[in-house]
Motif scaffolding. Sequence first.
Motif, short mmCIF file in Angstrom:
data_model
loop_
_atom_site.label_atom_id
_atom_site.label_comp_id
_atom_site.label_asym_id
_atom_site.label_seq_id
_atom_site.Cartn_x
_atom_site.Cartn_y
_atom_site.Cartn_z
N THR A 134 0.86 -1.18 0.00
CA THR A 134 0.00 0.00 0.00
C THR A 134 0.89 1.23 0.00
O THR A 134 1.98 1.22 0.59
N SER A 240 0.96 0.03 5.07
CA SER A 240 0.37 0.56 6.30
C SER A 240 0.34 -0.49 7.39
O SER A 240 0.30 -1.69 7.13
N HIS A 242 -2.02 -1.32 9.44
CA HIS A 242 -3.23 -2.15 9.43
C HIS A 242 -3.13 -3.23 8.36
O HIS A 242 -3.51 -4.39 8.60
N PHE A 273 9.09 2.12 9.13
CA PHE A 273 8.14 3.12 8.65
C PHE A 273 8.80 4.47 8.46
O PHE A 273 9.77 4.80 9.12
#
Length: 275
Positions: A134, A240, A242, A273
């Motif tokens: 993503t 991401s 999630h 990240f």
Amino acid sequence: MNTTSALNTAGARPLQFPIPANVYAETVVSVKHYTDRLFSFRITRPQSLRFRSGEFVMIGLPNAEKPVFRAYSIASPAWDDELEFFSIKVPDGPLTSQLQKIQIGDTVIMRQKSTGTLVVDALTPAKRLFMISTGTGIAPFASLLRDPDTYEKFEQVVLTHTCRDNAELTYGQELVAELENDPLIGELTGGRVTLYNSTTRETSERMGRITALIGSGKFYSDLGIDKLDPETDRIMICGSMHMLRDVKELAESLGFQEGSLHHPASFVVERAFVG
């Protein structure tokens, strides 16, 4: 979208702070803005840097006595003479609020060690490799898709890229479209790479989160493929938080086991990240 790609250091901004010890100081050679949220840039590559395609490095800017560093996957393959990165723009981000303003000739600093789990050596051989991404999580896959080792280990590669809006899918679309013309790996990629896009906000040809598309069976019917099977398939996941959690749970429910360089297995997840 706008692109700047000719190296001209005449307009480079002078450094306000000294370069910290034990870091590389590299020059920006191109910048490309895709949307008001996403951009890519390329910098010179240190001659001594060695990395595996799919790994990340810590980068920053020489704009403080103690610069902020963040993890960025290297989007260029291990053989490239330059280093490419794909970044989100965060208005109040400690690094990205300033990084998004870089220009050709500016200096980017980088710590000297690369690392990461999204390397083909962390997976056991199989027929198909699924790269689930993503947003800017597509970056390590941009590196792996341009590395011959990927095609030596897997017969077919499926790259999924899910973003909020259509324009955010452009980076991945251009990446895959250019593979067959790549002078090094073009002959290896013909008919072996499939791109599967979806959006979650703007209306598009295919909408929905990748876990929902896989769970409903639409993913398989769209591609005309058999269901994910740990006997024949391997999975890499980046994006991401999630999505990482949901796809990891999905993979484990299907019998996939998480691997590493020390213990290669059937799926890997990247947990670094950018902020």
